[in-house]
Design a protein around this motif. Structure first.
Motif, PDB file in Angstrom:
ATOM      1  N   PHE A  54      54.174  52.895  36.694  1.00 44.16           N
ATOM      2  CA  PHE A  54      52.761  52.613  36.493  1.00 44.16           C
ATOM      3  C   PHE A  54      52.495  51.120  36.645  1.00 44.16           C
ATOM      4  N   GLU A  55      51.287  50.784  37.093  1.00 40.08           N
ATOM      5  CA  GLU A  55      50.858  49.386  37.068  1.00 40.08           C
ATOM      6  C   GLU A  55      49.905  49.204  35.894  1.00 40.08           C
ATOM      7  N   ARG A  56      50.068  48.097  35.207  1.00 42.17           N
ATOM      8  CA  ARG A  56      49.254  47.787  34.031  1.00 42.17           C
ATOM      9  C   ARG A  56      48.479  46.514  34.304  1.00 42.17           C
ATOM     10  N   THR A  57      47.177  46.547  34.136  1.00 37.33           N
ATOM     11  CA  THR A  57      46.348  45.360  34.361  1.00 37.33           C
ATOM     12  C   THR A  57      45.453  45.119  33.151  1.00 37.33           C
ATOM     13  N   GLU A  58      45.127  43.862  32.916  1.00 33.35           N
ATOM     14  CA  GLU A  58      44.214  43.479  31.836  1.00 33.35           C
ATOM     15  C   GLU A  58      43.014  42.763  32.433  1.00 33.35           C
TER      16      GLU A  58
END
Length: 205
Positions: free
Chosen positions: A110-114
């Motif tokens: 998964f890619e996690r972005t804020e």
């Protein structure tokens, strides 16, 4: 080439990207492992040492030719890959690093972005190229980071697990159930004792 130069100029470590003669490029990605269920390794192998994470207890139980254990929470692993490396290959490489013999299809990257104090998680397809995503996003971990998790598609597909794995899961569940039961009994015994002490103090004579 210009994008790689810009990326490397923002790096505070030696995890640079390098351009190859064929137009591809190599570099590092950091993957955080957030696994809920135990993983399996060969029973004749020791559980892999985790040197880049904080210490955490590992529960293990040998079952036939496999040993199942919990990876320490938030284990971090750096991988040196090429731009053509696919997400499915990253998963396979991570499992190999930790000697995990489970089916790679049980896991997903998964890619996690804020953004604006909100966290967004997106499952990568097998064909996506993590290093390319890393280059486009830049080195900032808040802009983009990678997480390995179970490949949840709704209900757990228990048919995908082997008999030794299922038997070991039952043992682990039984231990956890016994521990929860012990804690609950202890809690209510403590409350009962306190109430009895209060009642005894209020009883005349």
């Amino acid at each position: 080439e210009q994008k790689i130069k810009e990326y490397n100029s923002q790096i505070n470590s030696n995890l640079f990207m390098s351009l190859n003669k064929d137009g591809s490029y190599t570099g590092f990605i950091k993957v955080q492992l957030k696994l809920i269920r135990p993983v399996s390794v060969p029973a004749n192998k020791k559980a892999p040492s985790i040197q880049d994470t904080r210490k955490s207890s590992i529960r293990s139980q040998a079952v036939k030719r496999r040993t199942s254990f919990y990876l320490p929470k938030d284990t971090i692993k750096h991988l040196h890959i090429i731009s053509r490396t696919r997400a499915s290959e990253v998963i396979e490489a991570l499992l190999k690093k930790f000697m995990v013999v489970d089916n790679p299809r049980k896991f997903a990257l998964f890619e996690r972005t804020e953004k604006d104090d909100q966290v967004y998680i997106r499952k990568l397809s097998d064909e996506e190229q993590p290093l390319r995503l890393r280059l486009l996003a830049g080195p900032n971990e808040k802009t983009l980071s990678f997480v390995l998790k179970e490949n949840e598609t709704g209900e757990v597909n228990w048919d995908a697990f082997s008999m030794p794995e299922l038997q070991n899961f039952l043992r682990i569940l039984q231990r956890e159930e016994e521990e929860h039961t012990r804690q609950i009994l202890q809690k209510y015994a403590h409350c009962r004792q306190k109430m009895q002490e209060v009642l005894a103090a209020r009883t005349p004579g």
